[in-house]
Design a protein around this motif. Structure first.
Motif, PDB file in Angstrom:
ATOM      1  N   TRP A 164      -0.930  -6.152  -1.048  1.00 26.94           N
ATOM      2  CA  TRP A 164       0.078  -7.057  -0.496  1.00 26.94           C
ATOM      3  C   TRP A 164       1.008  -7.547  -1.599  1.00 26.94           C
ATOM      4  O   TRP A 164       2.227  -7.525  -1.454  1.00 26.94           O
ATOM      5  N   GLU A 191       1.032  -0.461  -5.421  1.00 24.41           N
ATOM      6  CA  GLU A 191       0.756  -0.411  -3.981  1.00 24.41           C
ATOM      7  C   GLU A 191       0.540   1.032  -3.539  1.00 24.41           C
ATOM      8  O   GLU A 191      -0.414   1.335  -2.816  1.00 24.41           O
ATOM      9  N   ARG A 229      -3.672  -3.044   7.595  1.00 21.82           N
ATOM     10  CA  ARG A 229      -2.238  -3.278   7.790  1.00 21.82           C
ATOM     11  C   ARG A 229      -1.774  -2.888   9.189  1.00 21.82           C
ATOM     12  O   ARG A 229      -0.927  -3.549   9.774  1.00 21.82           O
TER      13      ARG A 229
END
Length: 119
Positions: A36, A46, A63
């Protein structure tokens, strides 16, 4: 601001790595926060977390559907139960003996209401 996101992502990756070897310290929640934070300040990190063979699918499931695998639910429930049992074996204040089990019961109820990933 980008350095704060990177610092948070780095801290969470480090805590997740420690959680791999320390029993009872969760790895996945730290990696969820790292992904995040990485999305906000470190896209390469990420992408690396999302591509990880073991943790990437867990991050994608969280997610997309806020899904938690059943095995993770059982593991978390067992760790929470053992924590409450350990709490009762050591001298602790009364408010903690009552408050922590109630809090962990709420966490467990919330966790078990999360959907499970589709195969």
């Amino acid at each position: 601001m980008i350095w704060l996101w990177r610092a948070l992502a780095s801290l969470c990756v480090a805590l997740g790595a420690i959680g791999v070897v320390v029993p009872g310290l969760p790895t996945t929640p730290f990696l969820l926060v790292a992904a995040w934070a990485g999305a906000r300040g470190w896209p390469a990190l990420e992408a690396r977390l999302l591509a990880h063979p073991k943790y990437g699918p867990l991050i994608h499931d969280w997610r997309s559907r806020r899904a938690v695998p059943r095995r993770a639910k059982w593991a978390a429930s067992l760790v929470m139960t053992s924590s409450v049992l350990a709490l009762w074996l050591v001298p602790t204040p009364g408010w903690l003996r009552i408050g922590l089990p109630l809090f962990l019961l709420c966490v467990a109820c919330w966790l078990w209401t999360r959907p499970e990933p589709t195969p």
